[in-house]
Write a protein that holds these residues in place. Structure first.
Motif, short mmCIF file in Angstrom:
data_model
loop_
_atom_site.label_atom_id
_atom_site.label_comp_id
_atom_site.label_asym_id
_atom_site.label_seq_id
_atom_site.Cartn_x
_atom_site.Cartn_y
_atom_site.Cartn_z
N UNK A 138 0.81 -1.22 0.00
CA UNK A 138 0.00 0.00 0.00
C UNK A 138 0.84 1.27 0.00
N UNK A 139 2.15 1.12 -0.05
CA UNK A 139 3.04 2.26 -0.12
C UNK A 139 3.26 2.99 1.20
N UNK A 140 2.68 2.47 2.27
CA UNK A 140 2.79 3.16 3.55
C UNK A 140 4.17 2.95 4.19
N UNK A 141 4.63 3.98 4.88
CA UNK A 141 5.83 3.91 5.70
C UNK A 141 5.40 4.25 7.12
N UNK A 142 5.44 3.26 8.00
CA UNK A 142 4.80 3.42 9.31
C UNK A 142 5.83 3.24 10.43
N UNK A 143 5.84 4.21 11.34
CA UNK A 143 6.66 4.09 12.54
C UNK A 143 5.91 3.28 13.58
N UNK A 144 6.57 2.28 14.12
CA UNK A 144 5.94 1.42 15.13
C UNK A 144 6.95 0.99 16.16
N UNK A 145 6.72 -0.14 16.78
CA UNK A 145 7.58 -0.56 17.88
C UNK A 145 8.02 -2.00 17.85
N UNK A 155 10.40 -6.86 24.40
CA UNK A 155 9.70 -7.42 25.56
C UNK A 155 9.34 -8.90 25.41
N UNK A 156 8.83 -9.37 24.25
CA UNK A 156 8.49 -10.79 24.17
C UNK A 156 9.68 -11.71 24.41
N UNK A 157 10.82 -11.34 23.85
CA UNK A 157 12.01 -12.19 24.03
C UNK A 157 12.61 -11.97 25.41
N UNK A 179 12.49 -4.36 34.66
CA UNK A 179 13.22 -3.10 34.82
C UNK A 179 13.08 -2.27 33.56
N UNK A 180 13.06 -0.97 33.71
CA UNK A 180 13.04 -0.07 32.56
C UNK A 180 13.61 1.26 32.98
N UNK A 181 14.52 1.78 32.18
CA UNK A 181 15.11 3.10 32.43
C UNK A 181 14.85 3.97 31.20
N UNK A 182 14.17 5.09 31.35
CA UNK A 182 13.91 5.95 30.19
C UNK A 182 15.20 6.43 29.54
N UNK A 223 10.80 5.88 26.49
CA UNK A 223 10.57 5.91 27.93
C UNK A 223 10.24 4.55 28.54
N UNK A 224 10.24 3.50 27.73
CA UNK A 224 10.06 2.15 28.27
C UNK A 224 10.88 1.18 27.44
N UNK A 225 11.76 0.44 28.11
CA UNK A 225 12.64 -0.49 27.40
C UNK A 225 12.57 -1.86 28.08
N UNK A 226 13.05 -2.91 27.37
CA UNK A 226 12.85 -4.28 27.84
C UNK A 226 13.99 -4.83 28.67
#
Length: 506
Positions: free
Chosen positions: A317-324, A329-331, A403-406, A413-416
């Motif tokens: 669809x030609x979209x360029x999407x910022x995501x996460x 976290x799953x791993x 644990x998460x340190x911004x 602001x949230x890391x795995x």
């Protein structure tokens, strides 16, 4: 040859490439997707579209526009600034796993990498040019930025590399292998470092070692049951049927089969009515550890075929999407779960070991399995070592994923902390292997006291394998070389493979 297409990679393929040196080849269909996706990136740059990491800065600088003439320089600065990992270098097998997994993710065709850059990554893997990647410094979100940046440095001809057993400047290593560095174009730096491949690479190899340990742990435990004159009734099929965990039932069936023909085991009431938990509950504990492995395998199998960078480019669809998708976290959960499960394998092993060396619990074995108790200490201090390793594992099993340190001025602001979890899981499994090695050495000593001919055929084969390299403890000696040697054989699956080839039960 392992084919990479971003879709069908299996965990056993990762092991073949990472540890056995197998080469890789990116599929024709994957190359077509890569080229089409790259064309879309060139179109974005030509049209001056606002796209994160292509025509903008990174992290907190995502609102800063980058002029068309600076888009390539942006990628070079990105890699150089982010390549700041610290600590000891990751082992070669882990580095190869990371390289392979990153190539596979890029081959999915959602990242915008150029064919030239992906081809160089493929060539480096196949020619044995390995970047030096420091082990520490990743938050396990935004991708494994620091570790993967050291990988990207290699492709730019910067940083250090290992080639043919020698460490040297990356440009020199590439030259010796007949390869040439690339100049990163728009989005390529970001495409190389936004991903979970450090977590997943360490995790995949740790999982493979765990799977081997869990299988042979039943055999080691069975020998301990024998030398302690244990009661196999606890492994009866009926007990398992009324609590129908398949993994518990599998371990119990394994124990029954391994112990067939033993002349050391006893029946209920013959010497005692029931055994201690560390013997009686082997199916429940070892089975629960197998449940953990099933969970971990499922998550790793998904992750190794995932697109985990940002933004993602969707050609349909030609979209360029910022995501996460770069968030680990799953791993991270899987790695924390893995180390907790594995630690219990060592916990129960150490308790079985204590019963063998404690003459008040061993049912007639000499104190500390010493040939001359008092004058010689026998297996006294190896049990101390096992206790120390088990205690260390309890610290390492503190979950990193809670644990998460911004970071990046609170933009991220949230890391795995998933890479920390994976590294700790690797340390835990090495400790577990040493504990199992000590139990096995002690069980062989105890079997020698009874007479190895009284062992079941399956455990006798394992005893004989151990005795090929670990001599009986006829008098006190340093057991460090023996413990490390046996632990490595258990981790690498050497004895496991030999026993399987001989028709042994594991």
């Amino acid at each position: 040859m392992v084919t990479l297409d971003g879709l069908t990679l299996k965990l056993e393929d990762v092991i073949r490439v990472a540890q056995e040196g197998e080469k890789v080849s990116i599929s024709k269909e994957a190359w077509e997707r890569v080229v089409r996706c790259r064309n879309r990136v060139e179109q974005m740059v030509a049209n001056h579209e606002t796209v994160y990491g292509v025509t903008t800065g990174f992290g907190k600088f995502s609102d800063v526009s980058i002029s068309p003439e600076d888009v390539e320089q942006l990628q070079t600065h990105l890699i150089r600034s982010h390549a700041c990992g610290v600590g000891p270098a990751l082992s070669q097998d882990v580095v190869r796993a990371i390289m392979m997994l990153r190539a596979n993710a890029l081959a999915k065709g959602y990242s915008g990498i150029s064919a030239d850059t992906l081809r160089l990554l493929e060539d480096c893997l196949n020619h044995g040019v390995h970047p030096v990647i420091p082990a520490k410094g990743s938050l396990g979100a935004s991708g494994d930025l620091a570790p993967l940046s050291h990988l990207a440095l290699l492709l730019m001809g910067e940083g250090e590399a290992d080639y043919q057993g020698m460490r040297m400047p990356a440009e020199q290593a590439l030259s010796k292998a007949g390869l040439y560095p690339v100049r990163l174009k728009a989005k390529e730096g970001l495409a190389l470092i936004n991903g979970t491949q450090a977590i997943t690479g360490i995790g995949a190899l740790t999982y493979a070692r765990a799977e081997r340990l869990v299988r042979i742990a039943d055999l080691i435990a069975a020998m301990t049951v024998e030398v302690l004159r244990g009661i196999p009734d606890a492994f009866d099929q009926g007990i398992q049927q009324v609590r129908p965990y398949p993994e518990q039932a599998a371990v119990a069936a394994n124990m029954r089969e391994i112990l067939q023909g033993s002349k050391l085991t006893t029946r209920q009431g013959e010497l005692r009515v029931q055994d201690a938990y560390s013997l009686r509950c082997i199916p429940q504990v070892h089975g629960a550890v197998r449940q953990v492995l099933t969970y971990v395998e499922d998550k790793l199998s998904i992750e190794i075929n995932s697109a985990t960078d940002n933004p993602l480019i969707f050609l349909e669809n030609g979209k360029v999407i910022s995501g996460g998708n770069f968030h680990g976290q799953p791993v991270a959960f899987a790695m924390d779960f893995l180390k907790i499960g594995l630690s219990e394998l060592a916990n129960i092993s150490e308790r079985r070991l204590e019963r063998m060396v404690n003459s008040q619990l061993s049912g007639g074995l000499p104190p500390f399995l010493s040939r001359r108790p008092g004058l010689e200490s026998g297996m006294m201090i190896p049990q101390y070592v096992a206790a120390s390793l088990v205690s260390e594992n309890k610290v390492l099993c503190h979950p990193s994923s809670v644990d998460s340190i911004p970071s990046s001025a609170n933009q991220e602001d949230h890391v795995s902390m998933g890479t920390n979890a994976a590294r700790h899981a690797k340390e835990v499994i090495e400790n577990v292997a040493r504990v199992l090695a000590i139990e096995l050495i002690a069980a062989c000593e105890a079997a020698d006291h009874h007479g190895p001919h009284l062992l079941a055929p399956a455990t006798r084969r394992l005893h004989d394998l151990v005795r090929e390299t670990v001599k009986p403890l006829l008098q006190d000696r340093s057991l460090t070389p023996d413990i490390e040697h046996v632990a490595n054989l258990l981790l690498d699956g050497v004895w496991l493979n030999q026993l399987v080839s001989q028709g042994g039960k594991t």
